[in-house]
Write an enzyme that holds these catalytic residues in place. Structure first.
Site, PDB file in Angstrom:
ATOM      1  N   ASP A 196       0.867  -1.186   0.000  1.00 37.38           N
ATOM      2  CA  ASP A 196       0.000   0.000   0.000  1.00 37.38           C
ATOM      3  C   ASP A 196       0.901   1.232   0.000  1.00 37.38           C
ATOM      4  O   ASP A 196       2.144   1.113  -0.008  1.00 37.38           O
ATOM      5  CB  ASP A 196      -0.944  -0.002   1.226  1.00 37.38           C
ATOM      6  CG  ASP A 196      -2.253   0.758   0.949  1.00 37.38           C
ATOM      7  OD1 ASP A 196      -2.196   1.981   0.723  1.00 37.38           O
ATOM      8  OD2 ASP A 196      -3.327   0.121   0.950  1.00 37.38           O
TER       9      ASP A 196
ATOM     10  N   HIS B  91     -12.735  -0.236  -8.332  1.00 41.08           N
ATOM     11  CA  HIS B  91     -13.967   0.573  -8.417  1.00 41.08           C
ATOM     12  C   HIS B  91     -13.713   2.070  -8.227  1.00 41.08           C
ATOM     13  O   HIS B  91     -14.561   2.886  -8.551  1.00 41.08           O
ATOM     14  CB  HIS B  91     -15.045   0.057  -7.442  1.00 41.08           C
ATOM     15  CG  HIS B  91     -14.704   0.179  -5.996  1.00 41.08           C
ATOM     16  ND1 HIS B  91     -15.201  -0.684  -5.042  1.00 41.08           N
ATOM     17  CD2 HIS B  91     -13.939   1.054  -5.312  1.00 41.08           C
ATOM     18  CE1 HIS B  91     -14.751  -0.327  -3.851  1.00 41.08           C
ATOM     19  NE2 HIS B  91     -13.994   0.724  -3.992  1.00 41.08           N
TER      20      HIS B  91
END
Ligand SMILES: C[S@@+](CC[C@H](N)C(=O)[O-])C[C@H]1O[C@@H](n2cnc3c(N)ncnc32)[C@H](O)[C@@H]1O
Length: 342
Positions: free
Chosen positions: A206, A244
């Site tokens: 991340d 998304h």
């Protein structure tokens, strides 16, 4: 259905109830009930789009949500022919001179909290913040606004979604020696996966400022970086609730980096809400929550999409990246699992 299975569906009603309200308010603000009323007969998407000055790309998503919830009705004169939308007793009550305005004033005007505005829909975009690879404004803003609660929100989602994946598709993780969870936040998902499948060496990948605060987890290495630049090498890559947020073009960039990171016999495992258009596909008791999630993405990002259709959009996206094949697996949860193979 047993009580636990019903609870897993019902919980989304509470989690996404306010999003549903915002989507209905957006439909009223666009003047959809009045447009259908003055048309006097069922209306096509293109006619409705001109009537309310909202591009089809946004309107289609809003109407799909509103028809699923019984506010308008879908009609097809013959199987396979063009889709029309029709007024219902409920939508007639939502004109501004009926109860439409009453609904609009609930929770105050569109403001700093979540909102899906008619103005943005008319501009063909979402109502949220822009996410760009250079400066991930959305993430820094959410972290600043919500602090620790935002981390807890992501961890709680990761827990629910990962449990469903482990329970439904353990075979997806057979033969994987190393797995990198791209955008894995503080490592909740990969921590659960290495616990369930002890042969996996886990990497949680991340942004550097995110992994720097992540807890130590058995069998998991935290690596900080930027998925638009490179992804750590592994047998397989997982992307859960990542694509998304991004436009198709940026999804292709992310997926290219994931494809470069895996071996030839490896795979990319995508965990996302997948919505099929119309009657085909995975319509089940979770469809309402999936469509509400699409509204949530429309309200919180500028170009994100929850609604990539199975046959068309996922295939196009994965083909554009250069994947040779893919399969989509549905489960009794709001997410589905897509496995893409080089
Ligand atoms: C919606 S969260 C999903 C977290 C987790 N996968 C889950 O399902 O709960 C998106 C994650 O992507 C991370 N992210 C955003 N931009 C990134 C980048 N350029 N490189 C790596 N990670 C990024 C964010 O920090 C965040 O943790």
């Amino acid at each position: 259905m047993d009580k636990e299975a019903q609870a897993r569906i019902d919980v989304w009603k509470y989690a996404l109830g306010f999003v549903e309200m915002e989507a209905v308010k957006c439909g009223i603000e666009l003047g959809l009930p009045e447009a259908l009323e003055s048309h006097g007969k069922p209306i096509s998407l293109s006619e409705l789009s001109s009537a309310v000055a909202c591009p089809e790309i946004s309107l289609h998503r809003i109407m799909r949500f509103l028809t699923h919830n019984g506010i308008f009705e879908k009609q097809r004169p013959n199987p396979g022919s063009e889709l029309f939308y029709a007024q219902t007793p409920l939508s007639r009550l939502l004109t501004r001179d009926n109860l439409g305005t009453f609904l609009l004033v609930q929770d105050g005007p569109p403001g700093p909290r979540f909102s899906l505005t008619a103005q943005d829909s008319k501009a063909g975009k979402g109502s949220g913040v822009e996410v760009s690879p250079e400066e991930s404004k959305m993430w820094s803003m959410e972290f600043k606004t919500y602090g620790k609660m935002f981390q807890e929100f992501l961890a709680s989602h990761a827990k629910v979604a990962t449990s469903a994946v482990i329970e439904n598709f353990p075979e997806s993780f057979q033969g994987i020696g190393s797995l990198v969870d791209v955008g894995g936040h503080e490592g909740t998902a990969i921590g659960m996966l290495v616990k369930a499948f002890s042969w996996i060496r886990g990497i949680n990948f991340d942004l550097p400022h995110v992994v720097s605060g992540a807890p130590i987890l058995d069998g998991v290495e935290h690596i900080g970086g930027n998925m638009f630049e490179s992804v750590p090498k592994a047998d397989a890559v997982m992307l859960m609730w990542i694509l998304h947020d991004w436009s198709d073009e940026l999804c292709i960039d992310i997926l290219k980096k994931c494809k470069e990171a895996i071996r030839k016999s490896g795979k990319v495992i995508i965990v996302e809400v997948v919505i099929d258009d119309d009657e085909e596909g995975n319509r089940d008791e979770y469809t309402g929550a999936r469509l509400a999630m699409d509204m949530a993405i429309m309200g919180s990002t500028l170009n994100g999409k929850q609604e990539r259709g199975i046959a068309k959009e996922w295939a196009q996206l994965l083909h554009a990246v250069g994947f040779g094949d893919h399969i989509i697996k549905h489960m009794k949860a709001i997410e589905s699992v897509i496995e893409a193979y080089p």
